[in-house]
Design a protein around this motif. Structure first.
Motif, PDB file in Angstrom:
ATOM      1  N   CYS A 656      38.514  -9.040  25.836  1.00 11.75           N
ATOM      2  CA  CYS A 656      38.693  -7.647  25.419  1.00 11.75           C
ATOM      3  C   CYS A 656      37.678  -7.307  24.340  1.00 11.75           C
ATOM      4  N   LYS A 657      36.891  -6.266  24.550  1.00  8.90           N
ATOM      5  CA  LYS A 657      35.882  -5.864  23.572  1.00  8.90           C
ATOM      6  C   LYS A 657      36.387  -4.761  22.645  1.00  8.90           C
ATOM      7  N   MET A 658      37.696  -4.468  22.704  1.00 12.16           N
ATOM      8  CA  MET A 658      38.348  -3.522  21.793  1.00 12.16           C
ATOM      9  C   MET A 658      37.710  -2.133  21.844  1.00 12.16           C
ATOM     10  N   CYS A 659      37.256  -1.734  23.030  1.00 14.90           N
ATOM     11  CA  CYS A 659      36.588  -0.434  23.159  1.00 14.90           C
ATOM     12  C   CYS A 659      37.570   0.723  23.252  1.00 14.90           C
ATOM     13  N   GLY A 660      38.813   0.444  23.576  1.00  8.54           N
ATOM     14  CA  GLY A 660      39.831   1.483  23.658  1.00  8.54           C
ATOM     15  C   GLY A 660      39.852   2.252  24.958  1.00  8.54           C
ATOM     16  N   SER A 661      39.100   1.818  25.986  1.00  6.63           N
ATOM     17  CA  SER A 661      39.113   2.536  27.274  1.00  6.63           C
ATOM     18  C   SER A 661      40.510   2.576  27.875  1.00  6.63           C
ATOM     19  N   CYS A 662      41.223   1.459  27.790  1.00 13.65           N
ATOM     20  CA  CYS A 662      42.576   1.408  28.360  1.00 13.65           C
ATOM     21  C   CYS A 662      43.514   2.348  27.628  1.00 13.65           C
ATOM     22  N   VAL A 663      43.305   2.527  26.311  1.00 13.37           N
ATOM     23  CA  VAL A 663      44.146   3.443  25.538  1.00 13.37           C
ATOM     24  C   VAL A 663      43.937   4.871  26.020  1.00 13.37           C
ATOM     25  N   LYS A 664      42.689   5.228  26.265  1.00 12.12           N
ATOM     26  CA  LYS A 664      42.370   6.594  26.710  1.00 12.12           C
ATOM     27  C   LYS A 664      42.858   6.855  28.131  1.00 12.12           C
ATOM     28  N   ASN A 665      42.811   5.837  28.969  1.00 16.59           N
ATOM     29  CA  ASN A 665      43.122   6.035  30.386  1.00 16.59           C
ATOM     30  C   ASN A 665      44.600   5.938  30.711  1.00 16.59           C
ATOM     31  N   CYS A 666      45.370   5.204  29.927  1.00 13.46           N
ATOM     32  CA  CYS A 666      46.772   4.957  30.270  1.00 13.46           C
ATOM     33  C   CYS A 666      47.608   6.226  30.111  1.00 13.46           C
ATOM     34  N   PRO A 667      48.201   6.738  31.188  1.00  9.69           N
ATOM     35  CA  PRO A 667      49.012   7.963  31.085  1.00  9.69           C
ATOM     36  C   PRO A 667      50.411   7.717  30.530  1.00  9.69           C
ATOM     37  N   HIS A 668      50.776   6.444  30.374  1.00 14.31           N
ATOM     38  CA  HIS A 668      52.147   6.115  29.965  1.00 14.31           C
ATOM     39  C   HIS A 668      52.227   5.631  28.514  1.00 14.31           C
ATOM     40  N   GLY A 669      51.094   5.576  27.824  1.00 13.91           N
ATOM     41  CA  GLY A 669      51.101   5.110  26.434  1.00 13.91           C
ATOM     42  C   GLY A 669      51.547   3.679  26.284  1.00 13.91           C
ATOM     43  N   ALA A 670      51.168   2.832  27.249  1.00 13.89           N
ATOM     44  CA  ALA A 670      51.653   1.449  27.250  1.00 13.89           C
ATOM     45  C   ALA A 670      50.807   0.515  26.404  1.00 13.89           C
ATOM     46  N   VAL A 671      49.578   0.930  26.034  1.00 14.17           N
ATOM     47  CA  VAL A 671      48.662   0.023  25.335  1.00 14.17           C
ATOM     48  C   VAL A 671      48.920   0.083  23.836  1.00 14.17           C
ATOM     49  N   ARG A 672      48.991  -1.081  23.222  1.00 12.05           N
ATOM     50  CA  ARG A 672      49.285  -1.202  21.793  1.00 12.05           C
ATOM     51  C   ARG A 672      48.137  -1.922  21.068  1.00 12.05           C
ATOM     52  N   LEU A 673      47.923  -1.520  19.835  1.00  9.00           N
ATOM     53  CA  LEU A 673      47.042  -2.271  18.942  1.00  9.00           C
ATOM     54  C   LEU A 673      47.955  -3.001  17.972  1.00  9.00           C
ATOM     55  N   ASN A 674      48.059  -4.304  18.138  1.00  5.86           N
ATOM     56  CA  ASN A 674      49.023  -5.085  17.367  1.00  5.86           C
ATOM     57  C   ASN A 674      48.362  -5.809  16.206  1.00  5.86           C
ATOM     58  N   LEU A 675      49.086  -5.843  15.111  1.00  8.97           N
ATOM     59  CA  LEU A 675      48.747  -6.722  13.999  1.00  8.97           C
ATOM     60  C   LEU A 675      49.632  -7.952  14.135  1.00  8.97           C
ATOM     61  N   ARG A 676      49.038  -9.111  14.208  1.00 14.16           N
ATOM     62  CA  ARG A 676      49.778 -10.322  14.527  1.00 14.16           C
ATOM     63  C   ARG A 676      49.429 -11.437  13.547  1.00 14.16           C
ATOM     64  N   VAL A 677      50.129 -12.536  13.664  1.00 16.68           N
ATOM     65  CA  VAL A 677      49.798 -13.733  12.893  1.00 16.68           C
ATOM     66  C   VAL A 677      48.458 -14.261  13.405  1.00 16.68           C
ATOM     67  N   PRO A 678      47.472 -14.505  12.521  1.00 14.32           N
ATOM     68  CA  PRO A 678      46.165 -14.992  12.991  1.00 14.32           C
ATOM     69  C   PRO A 678      46.296 -16.252  13.843  1.00 14.32           C
ATOM     70  N   GLY A 679      45.616 -16.249  14.976  1.00 18.49           N
ATOM     71  CA  GLY A 679      45.638 -17.407  15.870  1.00 18.49           C
ATOM     72  C   GLY A 679      46.875 -17.510  16.728  1.00 18.49           C
ATOM     73  N   ARG A 680      47.709 -16.485  16.744  1.00 12.11           N
ATOM     74  CA  ARG A 680      48.982 -16.553  17.467  1.00 12.11           C
ATOM     75  C   ARG A 680      48.783 -16.852  18.949  1.00 12.11           C
ATOM     76  N   GLU A 681      47.740 -16.255  19.541  1.00 10.79           N
ATOM     77  CA  GLU A 681      47.572 -16.416  20.992  1.00 10.79           C
ATOM     78  C   GLU A 681      47.243 -17.847  21.376  1.00 10.79           C
ATOM     79  N   ILE A 682      46.781 -18.660  20.422  1.00  9.30           N
ATOM     80  CA  ILE A 682      46.438 -20.050  20.736  1.00  9.30           C
ATOM     81  C   ILE A 682      47.688 -20.830  21.114  1.00  9.30           C
ATOM     82  N   TRP A 683      48.807 -20.554  20.461  1.00  8.90           N
ATOM     83  CA  TRP A 683      50.035 -21.270  20.840  1.00  8.90           C
ATOM     84  C   TRP A 683      50.881 -20.475  21.846  1.00  8.90           C
TER      85      TRP A 683
END
Length: 879
Positions: A656-683
């Motif tokens: 993901c290059k964080m360009c926001g295309s999915c945010v603009k295109n999604c008609p259902h508002g399903a895309v979120r920008l999350n603040l998470r624990v650093p490295g969370r996706e590794i586990w």
């Protein structure tokens, strides 16, 4: 109900059937001593608990004998017609009729009612009539026997129906590979005819294996019942899905009632008996899902029942003999079963079958995919004529936490969404779990963040500023001073550009790729001319190899060409990468270069895994509302994802290059920008490619070799081969360091697998990625020196070129020890991050601290070793 004068000629029932055999005098005597009563339809002829003080002959109409229940519908046990006797059982036995039994008129009826004592006197007066009474009773017994036989046949047919595999598990399929792997064990367990335990993760088909054992066992002609204990604490037979009650309950007592049944005694002396699952199984097979949910006391009680073949109902006084086969299924691993907490499971371990998860049976996935696609095409009336290799690869490489069951449901939705007769990667929705949870905050709830990402100016305004600057940078690199400290292009590239990319990968994930002038330029070239040819499948499948090789090559080239001290070489490297990016983008679809081939983007993508920010889709919204996939296909005003990524399937910042295309295109508002624990996706991501782990370790090794190149250790190495060209010497040295780093981690994986039960490759992949924080902070510490100590030349050069005093005022000299402390702090943070990730990963597979500790220690030692090597190399290289 009414009374009528008694005339024998009025009642033809006395002249039909067996009643006509009674002597006329006997029948007249009955009429004289009895009363004719009329009953409307639905009226009760015989009350529950009748004492047997009256005998009734049904003269007209039809009636039925019912057994009444408090929580179930009344059961018809006998139909009565003209000539039948009512109340004879209580009369003959002297005991009241059951409290739950009554005789009800099915239509307008007439019955002759005579007192029991009077009936006895008439029988004594006409003893030859007793034989006719016995014949009436015999006829009723024969009739009841026939009804019983029919009921048994219906019951057997019903048992056969509910025991069918396609009825119980209609969607499940096991490949021939699995069948062959466990067939011998299945036959052994089936013929042993004892209780069995089946272990395995959710969705692997434990219930299917249980049914296979049932089908091969002597019990296969009997019933196969399922009792699910996983989400519920109590389930009455016939209603197995009973929600957890609001009030606290005695779980053991409830489970006793579920399995053994209960006897409830009434105030008037009657009782209500409720059968349990053991009684309902009747020489058949009982499958208990989530058997570990039984309390220890209940488990011990079941062991006793299985050993003795006897049990008592709750509230009952007499023993009941049982003959059934118990099969329990559990998600627990054998190592998690303790004798104290799980006595029944521990007792069954000797007769157990373990079903491996789907991620350990990847070779079977293509066959499973083909089966499910064919099945759902028929079910949904769809036609799939093409299954692209990219789709199969996506399915094979996914970790499948829900195993075979998740694969089936995923493909069912994919077939439903498919178009043009092919199943595309964007039709596959993996793991539809909520992306918000503990440790995640949706920043899209902030109006400023939401409006920024949805704005058409984002990120176009940043790209517009970066593009001309990039051309100016290239001009300065090629035409500026040869001295790198006097060349603004070189200073910016190494003192600002590289540190910004490295630190930015942590701060804002892969957003740098949205600003990258190379990507912007290639996108503009696509608008002029684009062939949109699909990237060859083998490149997509081997993308990790291409990125790893090219990234390591760039690191090698930086050292071997001394590129930091050559503005021209720096410009040439940027120009070559740009040229490749433009060519690949013009020829192939979307931004194939950035997604699959770019070495710089690949490195930043791996580093972005540690970022505290992520752009993800709320998968439940996508699954329930989306049918058009605008995030992938785009809309009339916005293009789809430049990486060809379907938002619900995005699980890693790497793609993901964080360009926001999915945010603009999604008609259902399903895309979120999350603040998470650093490295969370590794586990969070269970399946990690070994190539990604190797890239992380190789990047660390490449950085270390670059620093050791300037240290005495390399001088000693060079002295061993004085006649060999320098480029060959360093290449061999570089390769040895990279291989050594990977070898150290692999050896740690071999030690760790003793406790984890994984293969060395799986362990290497998992814990190699856990070294990412150490690798990232090593790069941060390395480039921090250039940011501070080369960055100081940037305003100096500007002052010398333009003679503006403001540039001279920006010159700041930082003492070396301050830089050194900052570097050491970064390395310490990286070590802490890697140790935390390593411990988190080790803890995920075990229930005991001891087991997780044995898996953690080898990789914890490696993390400390990498930290020590990085700290020593940086200190020796710079100071």
């Amino acid at each position: 109900m009414s009374t009528t004068p008694l005339l024998l000629t009025q009642y033809s029932a006395f002249d039909s059937g067996l009643l006509q055999k009674f002597p006329p005098a006997f029948k007249q005597a009955l009429l004289q001593k009895g009363v004719i009563r009329d009953y409307a339809s639905g009226a009760i002829i015989l009350e529950p608990g009748d004492l047997g003080d009256h005998i009734r002959f049904l003269l007209k109409g039809k009636a039925a004998v019912f057994l009444k229940g408090e929580d179930i519908q009344d059961i018809t046990v006998e139909l009565l017609s003209e000539g039948d006797i009512i109340g004879e059982v209580s009369f003959l036995t002297g005991k009241p009729s059951p409290l739950n039994s009554e005789v009800v008129a099915q239509e307008s009826c007439q019955a002759l009612e005579i007192a029991a004592d009077d009936f006895t006197d008439v029988i004594r007066a006409y003893p030859e009539s007793a034989l006719v009474v016995l014949q009436l009773l015999a006829r009723k017994i024969i009739k009841l026997d026939r009804n019983l036989y029919k009921s048994i046949r219906k019951k057997r047919a019903l048992q056969e129906l509910i025991s069918r595999q396609d009825h119980l598990f209609p969607d499940y399929f096991v490949s021939e590979t699995v069948r062959r792997r466990v067939s011998r064990r299945l036959e052994e367990l089936a013929q042993a005819d004892g209780p069995i335990l089946i272990t395995g993760e959710t969705g692997v088909g434990k219930e299917f294996m249980a049914h296979a054992i049932y089908g091969m066992s002597p019990h296969h002609k009997r019933v196969f019942l399922c009792l699910d204990l996983r989400p519920f604490v109590h389930a009455e037979p016939g209603a197995p899905y009973c929600e957890i009650p609001d009030k606290p309950v005695d779980l053991t007592d409830e489970q006793h009632k579920t399995f053994f049944g209960s006897v409830e005694r009434k105030d008037l002396g009657g009782k209500v008996e409720t059968p349990g699952y053991l009684e309902l199984t009747e020489e058949g097979t009982l499958l208990v899902r989530g058997i570990e949910q039984l309390t220890p006391e209940m488990q011990r009680k079941l062991i006793e029942t299985l050993q003795t073949g006897k049990y008592k109902r709750v509230g009952g006084r007499s023993d009941i003999t049982c003959d059934f086969r118990l099969i329990g299924s559990t998600n627990l691993d054998a190592s998690e079963v303790s004798q104290e907490k799980h006595p029944l499971l521990h007792w069954l371990l000797e007769n157990s079958l373990d079903v491996p998860p789907l991620r350990k049976r990847r070779k079977e996935i293509p066959a499973l995919v083909q089966h499910y696609v064919n099945q759902y095409c028929q079910e949904l009336h769809k036609e799939i004529t093409k299954l692209p290799k990219e789709t199969v690869k996506a399915l094979v490489t996914y970790s499948w936490p829900g195993n075979d069951r998740e694969l089936a449901t995923t493909l069912k939705r994919a077939v439903l969404l498919s178009e043009d007769g092919q199943l595309r990667p964007q039709d596959i929705y993996f793991d539809l779990r909520s992306i918000e949870g503990e440790g995640k905050i949706n920043l899209m709830r902030l109006p400023a963040v939401s409006s920024t990402l949805k704005s058409p100016l984002f990120p176009a305004i940043f790209q517009s500023a970066a593009m001309p600057f990039f051309f100016i940078l290239l001009v300065l690199l090629f035409l500026g001073p040869v001295d790198p400290k006097a060349n603004l292009g070189a200073l910016f590239s190494w003192a600002v550009g590289w540190p910004t990319m490295i630190f930015g990968a942590f701060i804002w994930a892969r957003f740098w790729c949205s600003l990258c002038p190379m990507g912007t330029l290639s996108h503009l070239a696509k608008r002029i001319k684009s062939y949109e040819i699909p990237l060859p499948s083998f490149i997509k499948q081997k993308s990790e190899w291409f990125i790893a090789a090219s990234a390591v090559f760039v690191i090698w080239m930086e050292s071997v060409t001394n590129i930091r001290h050559s503005p021209f070489n720096t410009g040439l490297l940027l120009l070559v990468i740009t040229m490749f990016a433009v060519i690949v983008s013009v020829i192939f679809e979307k931004q194939s270069w950035c997604r699959y081939l770019c070495p710089l983007g690949g490195m930043m993508g791996v580093f972005a895994k540690t970022s505290p920010f992520e752009l993800r889709a709320e998968r439940h919204i996508c699954a329930s509302q989306c049918t058009s996939n605008e995030c992938y296909t785009g809309t009339a005003t916005h293009e789809g994802c430049p990486f060809g990524q379907l938002a619900p399937t995005l699980r890693s910042n790497r793609f993901c290059k964080m360009c926001g295309s999915c945010v603009k295109n999604c008609p259902h508002g399903a895309v979120r920008l999350n603040l998470r624990v650093p490295g969370r996706e590794i586990w969070e991501i269970k399946q990690i490619g070994a190539i990604t782990a190797m890239l992380v370790i190789s990047m660390f090794g490449g950085l270390i070799s670059e620093m050791l190149h300037k240290l005495p250790v390399y001088t000693l190495w060079a002295a061993l081969t004085p006649s060999v060209p320098e480029i060959v010497k360093f290449t061999v040295f570089f390769t040895l360091i990279v291989v050594l780093c990977n070898l150290v981690v692999f050896l740690a994986a071999c030690f760790s697998t003793v406790s984890s039960g994984e293969t060395p490759k799986e362990n290497f992949a998992k814990y190699g990625l856990a070294l990412l924080p150490v690798t990232l902070t090593s790069y941060m510490a390395f480039h921090l020196y250039y940011l501070i100590n080369l960055g100081v030349y940037f305003p100096k050069v500007l002052w010398e070129m333009f003679r503006f005093d403001i540039f001279k005022a920006l010159v700041i000299n930082v003492p070396p020890y301050v830089t050194g402390i900052a570097q050491q702090m970064l390395l310490i943070l990286g070590l802490i991050g890697s140790l935390v990730l390593t411990f988190r990963l080790s803890k995920g597979g075990f229930s005991t601290y001891r087991d997780s500790l044995f898996e953690f220690i080898p990789h914890g030692v490696v993390a400390c070793l990498f930290f020590s090597v990085a700290a020593f190399s940086i200190h020796s290289f710079f100071y």
